[in-house]
Write a protein that holds these residues in place. Structure first.
Motif, PDB file in Angstrom:
ATOM      1  N   ILE A  55     -35.359 -21.221  74.119  1.00 34.23           N
ATOM      2  CA  ILE A  55     -35.608 -19.984  73.380  1.00 34.23           C
ATOM      3  C   ILE A  55     -34.479 -19.868  72.365  1.00 34.23           C
ATOM      4  CG2 ILE A  55     -35.899 -17.478  73.563  1.00 34.23           C
ATOM      5  CD1 ILE A  55     -37.765 -18.579  75.548  1.00 34.23           C
ATOM      6  N   VAL A  56     -34.843 -19.760  71.080  1.00 33.40           N
ATOM      7  CA  VAL A  56     -33.798 -19.553  70.074  1.00 33.40           C
ATOM      8  C   VAL A  56     -33.889 -18.135  69.542  1.00 33.40           C
ATOM      9  CG1 VAL A  56     -33.374 -21.894  69.258  1.00 33.40           C
ATOM     10  CG2 VAL A  56     -35.260 -20.605  68.296  1.00 33.40           C
ATOM     11  N   ARG A  57     -32.738 -17.621  69.156  1.00 32.75           N
ATOM     12  CA  ARG A  57     -32.674 -16.237  68.696  1.00 32.75           C
ATOM     13  C   ARG A  57     -31.910 -16.185  67.389  1.00 32.75           C
ATOM     14  NH1 ARG A  57     -32.838 -11.027  70.456  1.00 32.75           N
ATOM     15  NH2 ARG A  57     -31.244  -9.697  69.554  1.00 32.75           N
ATOM     16  N   ARG A  58     -32.396 -15.343  66.502  1.00 31.88           N
ATOM     17  CA  ARG A  58     -31.733 -15.155  65.224  1.00 31.88           C
ATOM     18  C   ARG A  58     -31.691 -13.653  64.977  1.00 31.88           C
ATOM     19  NH1 ARG A  58     -34.121 -13.982  60.858  1.00 31.88           N
ATOM     20  NH2 ARG A  58     -32.727 -13.927  59.096  1.00 31.88           N
ATOM     21  N   ALA A  59     -30.483 -13.098  64.806  1.00 37.29           N
ATOM     22  CA  ALA A  59     -30.385 -11.660  64.567  1.00 37.29           C
ATOM     23  C   ALA A  59     -29.706 -11.446  63.229  1.00 37.29           C
ATOM     24  CB  ALA A  59     -29.600 -10.991  65.680  1.00 37.29           C
ATOM     25  N   GLY A  60     -30.449 -10.934  62.261  1.00 37.73           N
ATOM     26  CA  GLY A  60     -29.876 -10.658  60.932  1.00 37.73           C
ATOM     27  C   GLY A  60     -29.297 -11.923  60.323  1.00 37.73           C
TER      28      GLY A  60
END
Ligand code: 5U1
Length: 673
Positions: free
Chosen positions: A377-382
């Motif tokens: 699971i990859v996450r990108r915030a802003g």
């Protein structure tokens, strides 16, 4: 029975503590410090210990029961807790508004616009003002009784703040774990060998479904209300926004970012505003909710199978996605730090295609056990660099191998080092490692350093590969022919780059210090060094002790600075740069300068066009102001730049004066003249 004076004191303490909790959680305007609150709390606790007959169920001391539960009772919701329909883009939102207009016959509809919190939906039942039951949403019809756990959440009042409470009032809203609390909790869990949570939402849900309320009490949970369920003996309201205002008077926290907006354009503006400030908030939101504000119209619109026709969630693009790890490479940073990076099968996250994710360091890869071939699971915030949240264990193919850190630098082949007790592996070759040298040059020319426009990352790489840059001073020796001969460069671009190089020669001492790339010397430390020593020679000759006199410079940073200036190679580069004509204005003694902002507490928010945040901070400090991070009733002024977010909203809410960049520049100018 204790003395009436003692009974009165206990009552007064309970009242005061509840009032302070209301000021803190609902108004966000505390009038006493945390320490003072704790002192009052302990006084009440001691009185209740001596005279247990004084204890009331709604006393602030009675938030934690003493026994773990055996399980959760089932609770049937008297009115089902519905979910919301979703829209994912502007066209869908426009279509939804059109349908509402058709069904109501109105040309323009008024909506309550609210952040959509990424937490756990909860129902709170108050009978005659007392909290009697808290239940999770469950399947919408039946949830679980989590009263004992919810009583530990300080933002939720145990008794409504009114002398005339409604007979029955069901408050619905979201329990959340603030991001700061989530980070702190996970840090604690790591240090104590407890399970960490993957994200604040799981942390909130896991904490509420904890059978031992004493454990829940240690979790930093909070709450915002967003609607009313059962309502008996409640005043008549025409609008949903009035219900939310009423909640606040009862001591129930309501999100301060809620607004009433008009029509499709109002909803769209609100959505964009929330999207622009979502990274500044201390809690996760995954979209916004719009509700028809007129309660009579809500009734007219009614319900579809699972959700009301009068409300919709406009979701943000997903910030997490699933993909595969193709390879794990390592990258060499400016100061030689070696960072493992996952090369990923391209995947869209939050509207952007992601192909790489940082894995931070060796320990982090081991802890998450990320392997080539894994589904992750990859996450990108802003603007944050994408990261791997976790591996989907069930999907691991056979034959994968745990990650091992290479022994040698992938760029210069030096043997890598990992000092004991440190998480970071380093290439010890310094600027003789091409990777570190290129990174150091990119830093040197960057916007906050020498600010050489047009000399970008690609061009630096080309120039180093062509052997034209052997040290930063070589930048000032480049000529038009050398530049124009490079791939993708013409005469005009070469001229522009040379002009920018020439312009950069006139700089400031803090910029120059920052550009040197001394380990752990960022913009703020560079400013502090310049302000303290006034000239470069004094910094170059300062002892470790003298360096530690500078604000924010501790023993480690002082050592880095001291050794940097004792290194003969660095001394040569600095001398060559100065010989090329780099110069800056003298820093005047500011002892007897006027301090027009002396004693003022100022908060900066948003981005300024003419200076960085730390430059603005230093300028304000030079004018005598104290620059703080958060807005409270003690804030005298907020200076808001572009894309100002929740701090601006809070200032407006508290009536704190708001100034702009133009005003700041005027103050600086006036102080100079
Ligand atoms: N802000 C907000 N979140 N939220 C979630 N309002 C809101 N309303 C909801 C839900 C599920 O449900 C309505 C149907 C009351």
């Amino acid at each position: 029975m204790p003395d009436p004076q003692i009974t009165q004191r206990a009552e007064a303490l309970r009242k005061a503590l509840n009032e302070h909790a209301y000021r803190y959680y609902v108004l966000d305007e505390p009038v006493i410090s945390d320490a003072e609150y704790d002192r009052l709390y302990r006084e009440l606790e001691q009185l209740e210990q001596r005279y247990p007959e004084l204890i009331t169920p709604d006393s602030p001391t009675q938030r934690v029961g003493d026994k773990p539960l055996e399980g959760f009772k089932q609770v049937r919701h008297e009115i089902p807790m519905l979910s919301l329909g979703n829209v994912f883009d502007e066209d869908e939102l426009r279509a939804w508004d059109k349908r509402v207009r058709e069904l109501t016959g109105l040309e323009e509809v008024e909506y309550s616009a609210e952040p959509k919190l990424d937490g756990l939906a909860i129902s709170l039942m108050y009978e005659n003002g007392q909290l009697v039951q808290a239940a999770t949403r469950g399947d919408g019809t039946t949830g679980e009784d989590v009263t004992a756990n919810v009583r530990t959440i300080k933002a939720i009042p145990l008794r409504l703040r009114t002398d005339k409470p409604p007979a029955r009032l069901e408050v619905r809203g979201e329990v959340i774990m603030p991001r700061s609390g989530f980070e702190a909790y996970n840090q604690w869990a790591r240090e104590h060998g407890e399970k960490e949570f993957a994200n604040p939402r799981n942390a909130a849900a896991g904490s509420l479904r904890q059978l031992d309320p004493r454990k829940t009490a240690g979790r930093p949970l909070s709450f915002f209300a967003y609607s009313m369920g059962v309502a008996e003996g409640v005043p008549d309201f025409n609008k949903h926004s009035q219900v939310l205002e009423w909640f606040k008077t009862l001591g129930i926290p309501v999100n301060p970012l809620n607004r009433v907006v008009k029509g499709y354009q109002g909803m769209l503006d609100y959505y964009r505003w929330m999207q622009s400030i979502r990274d500044d908030l201390d809690y996760d939101i995954d979209g916004v909710v719009f509700k028809v504000n007129d309660l009579a119209l809500q009734e007219k619109l009614g319900y579809a199978t699972k959700s009301p026709r009068w409300a919709i969630a406009h979701k943000f693009p997903a910030e997490e996605a699933t993909t595969t790890v193709w390879a794990i490479d390592v990258q060499v940073g400016r100061t030689g730090s070696i960072t493992p990076v996952a090369r990923l099968e391209p995947v869209k996250v939050g509207g952007v295609t992601v192909t790489n994710a940082t894995l931070h360091n060796e320990d982090e890869v081991r802890r998450k056990d990320i392997r080539v071939g894994d589904t992750v699971i990859v996450r990108r915030a802003g603007d944050v660099i994408p990261e791997v949240v976790r591996v989907v264990g069930e999907k691991r193919p056979e034959g994968t191998q745990p990650f091992t850190m290479p022994q040698r630098c992938p760029v210069c082949d030096s043997v890598l080092e990992r000092p004991e007790g440190e998480a970071v592996t380093r290439c010890p070759a310094g600027l003789s490692c091409d990777a570190q040298f290129k990174e150091a040059l990119k830093h040197f020319v960057s916007r906050k350093a020498m600010d050489i426009e047009g000399l970008g990352e690609k061009l630096i790489e080309q120039l180093v590969d062509a052997g034209l840059l052997k040290n930063p001073a070589d930048i000032y020796r480049l000529n038009k022919e050398q530049l124009a001969n490079l791939e993708r460069m013409g005469e005009k671009s070469a001229e522009n780059v040379l002009k920018a190089i020439e312009k950069s020669k006139y700089t400031t001492l803090p910029r120059f210090l920052y550009a040197l790339g001394i380990r752990e010397v960022g913009e703020a430390t560079s400013q502090n060094l310049a302000r303290h020593f006034k000239n470069l020679d004094a910094i170059r000759n300062a002892s470790i002790d003298e360096l530690q006199q500078v604000p924010d410079v501790g023993p480690v940073v002082a050592e880095h600075i001291y050794h940097f200036f004792r290194n003969p190679k660095n001394q040569r580069v600095i001398d060559e740069l100065l010989a090329q004509g780099i110069h800056w204005p003298e820093i005047p003694d500011d002892e007897d300068k006027p301090k027009p902002l002396a004693g003022k507490n100022i908060v900066l928010t948003g981005s300024l066009a003419s200076m960085s945040r730390s430059e603005a901070k230093s300028a304000l400090q030079a004018l005598g102001a104290k620059v703080t991070g958060s807005v409270s009733k003690n804030t005298d002024m907020v200076i808001a730049g572009d894309k100002a977010g929740s701090k601006l909203a809070k200032a407006e809410q508290l009536g704190v004066p708001v100034k702009d960049e133009h005003w700041l520049l005027e103050q600086i100018q006036q102080a100079r003249s």
